[in-house]
Design an enzyme around this catalytic site. Structure first.
Site, PDB file in Angstrom:
ATOM      1  CE  LYS A  18     -12.781  -0.059   6.484  1.00  0.00           C
ATOM      2  NZ  LYS A  18     -11.424   0.636   6.198  1.00  0.00           N
ATOM      3  NE  ARG A  93     -10.018  -4.166   2.216  1.00  0.00           N
ATOM      4  CZ  ARG A  93      -9.381  -3.400   2.740  1.00  0.00           C
ATOM      5  NH1 ARG A  93      -8.925  -3.256   3.744  1.00  0.00           N
ATOM      6  NH2 ARG A  93      -9.395  -2.223   1.974  1.00  0.00           N
ATOM      7  NE  ARG A 130     -10.749   8.561   1.884  1.00  0.00           N
ATOM      8  CZ  ARG A 130     -10.545   7.265   2.445  1.00  0.00           C
ATOM      9  NH1 ARG A 130     -10.878   7.142   3.886  1.00  0.00           N
ATOM     10  NH2 ARG A 130     -10.406   6.309   1.564  1.00  0.00           N
ATOM     11  NE  ARG A 162      -6.564   6.224  -0.274  1.00  0.00           N
ATOM     12  CZ  ARG A 162      -7.031   5.347   0.646  1.00  0.00           C
ATOM     13  NH1 ARG A 162      -6.924   5.632   1.885  1.00  0.00           N
ATOM     14  NH2 ARG A 162      -7.716   4.122   0.512  1.00  0.00           N
ATOM     15  NE  ARG A 173     -11.152   1.458  -1.939  1.00  0.00           N
ATOM     16  CZ  ARG A 173     -10.731   2.508  -1.004  1.00  0.00           C
ATOM     17  NH1 ARG A 173     -10.863   3.601  -1.782  1.00  0.00           N
ATOM     18  NH2 ARG A 173     -10.582   2.451   0.033  1.00  0.00           N
TER      19      ARG A 173
HETATM   20  P1  AMP Z   1      -7.870   1.096   2.639  1.00  0.00           P
HETATM   21  O1  AMP Z   1      -6.985   2.166   2.971  1.00  0.00           O
HETATM   22  O2  AMP Z   1      -7.852   0.101   3.949  1.00  0.00           O
HETATM   23  O3  AMP Z   1      -9.088   1.489   2.080  1.00  0.00           O
HETATM   24  O4  AMP Z   1      -6.985   0.190   1.580  1.00  0.00           O
HETATM   25  C1  AMP Z   1      -6.537   0.853   0.344  1.00  0.00           C
HETATM   26  C2  AMP Z   1      -6.152  -0.603  -0.752  1.00  0.00           C
HETATM   27  O5  AMP Z   1      -5.233  -1.449   0.018  1.00  0.00           O
HETATM   28  C3  AMP Z   1      -7.066  -1.394  -0.839  1.00  0.00           C
HETATM   29  O6  AMP Z   1      -8.266  -0.804  -1.938  1.00  0.00           O
HETATM   30  C4  AMP Z   1      -6.359  -2.560  -1.136  1.00  0.00           C
HETATM   31  O7  AMP Z   1      -6.112  -2.599  -2.771  1.00  0.00           O
HETATM   32  C5  AMP Z   1      -5.250  -2.583  -0.250  1.00  0.00           C
HETATM   33  N1  AMP Z   1      -5.541  -3.252   0.773  1.00  0.00           N
HETATM   34  C6  AMP Z   1      -5.469  -2.667   2.106  1.00  0.00           C
HETATM   35  N2  AMP Z   1      -5.773  -3.743   3.184  1.00  0.00           N
HETATM   36  C7  AMP Z   1      -5.841  -4.835   2.341  1.00  0.00           C
HETATM   37  C8  AMP Z   1      -5.911  -6.132   2.739  1.00  0.00           C
HETATM   38  N3  AMP Z   1      -6.019  -6.536   4.181  1.00  0.00           N
HETATM   39  N4  AMP Z   1      -5.756  -7.159   1.843  1.00  0.00           N
HETATM   40  C9  AMP Z   1      -5.740  -6.953   0.402  1.00  0.00           C
HETATM   41  N5  AMP Z   1      -5.714  -5.638   0.340  1.00  0.00           N
HETATM   42  C10 AMP Z   1      -5.476  -4.523   1.019  1.00  0.00           C
END
Ligand code: AMP
Length: 220
Positions: A18, A93, A130, A162, A173
């Site tokens: 995405k 989320r 990744r 990461r 996740r």
């Molecule tokens: P992502 O890069 O979108 O996979 O996000 C990495 C991490 O950031 C997630 O596993 C959450 O810990 C945190 N995170 C990102 N977006 C949100 C959100 N909208 N609400 C809460 N935590 C978030």
């Protein structure tokens, strides 16, 4: 009649592509792409109070509390580049975040949801390959390798895994993702604003599917 302004919300499990697809659509439409994951990593990097608070949740694959996310989004949405329309990646989320977003934007924009569907097995498979760079670029050992192994094509820095791409954290996740998708799917179905995309196709095919469905929305 006034042209509608759009928000396209991308959602899908971790590793669904995405991030890549929202960037592609953003470039095509001339919309900024707002990724809460990216915003949080930036806050962590500059060691802001918000970044330091968020860090302990991110490391464990847990969601960062809604108040912190809301504060960060509220600030981001005051920037002028969002007036025409924008794309969201990784937000909202959960039901509370969706509600917050609706309150912040609803009357000004038409909101569409783009769901990228990928099976759990494929998610685990993808995440283990990744590799990311501090500049924001993202690669995959098999699906999107960098030209030189372990080095970013864009800035030449060393790529790394990461912390939250490690398998135990990915499983955590995934579980969160399923909870978070429920209110988004419900909203999209209720207002007939849900676009579903098969994510287990070649990246170009996914892109074509998104483009053709979004083009229909914008023309109508
Ligand atoms: P992502 O890069 O979108 O996979 O996000 C990495 C991490 O950031 C997630 O596993 C959450 O810990 C945190 N995170 C990102 N977006 C949100 C959100 N909208 N609400 C809460 N935590 C978030």
């Amino acid at each position: 009649m006034k042209k509608p302004r759009f928000i396209f919300i991308f959602f899908g499990p971790p590793g669904s592509g995405k991030g890549t697809q929202s960037d592609v659509l953003g470039a095509k439409l001339g919309y900024p792409v707002i990724s809460t994951g990216e915003l949080l990593r930036h806050e962590e990097k500059i060691k802001s109070a918000l970044g330091l608070k968020a860090r302990r949740y991110i490391k464990k694959g847990e969601l960062v509390p809604d108040e912190l996310i809301h504060k960060m989004m509220q600030r981001r949405l005051t920037k002028r580049d969002t007036t025409k329309g924008f794309i969201l990646d990784g937000y909202p989320r959960d039901a509370k975040q969706l509600d917050d977003l609706l309150k912040l934007t609803q009357t000004k924009y038409e909101i569409w949801l783009i769901e990228i569907k990928v099976s759990d097995k494929e998610v685990i498979n993808r995440m283990s390959g990744r590799r990311v760079c501090d500049c924001g670029a993202s690669y995959h050992l098999i699906y999107k390798p960098s030209k030189k192994s372990g080095i970013c094509d864009l800035c030449g820095k060393k790529l790394y895994i990461r912390e939250d791409d490690k398998p135990a954290v990915v499983r955590e996740r995934l579980a969160h993702y399923k909870d978070s998708a429920t209110p988004l799917i419900a909203y999209g179905k209720k207002y007939k604003r849900l676009i579903s995309i098969k994510g287990e196709q070649a990246i170009v095919k996914v892109k074509q599917d998104i483009n053709s469905k979004v083009a229909k929305v914008i023309k109508n």
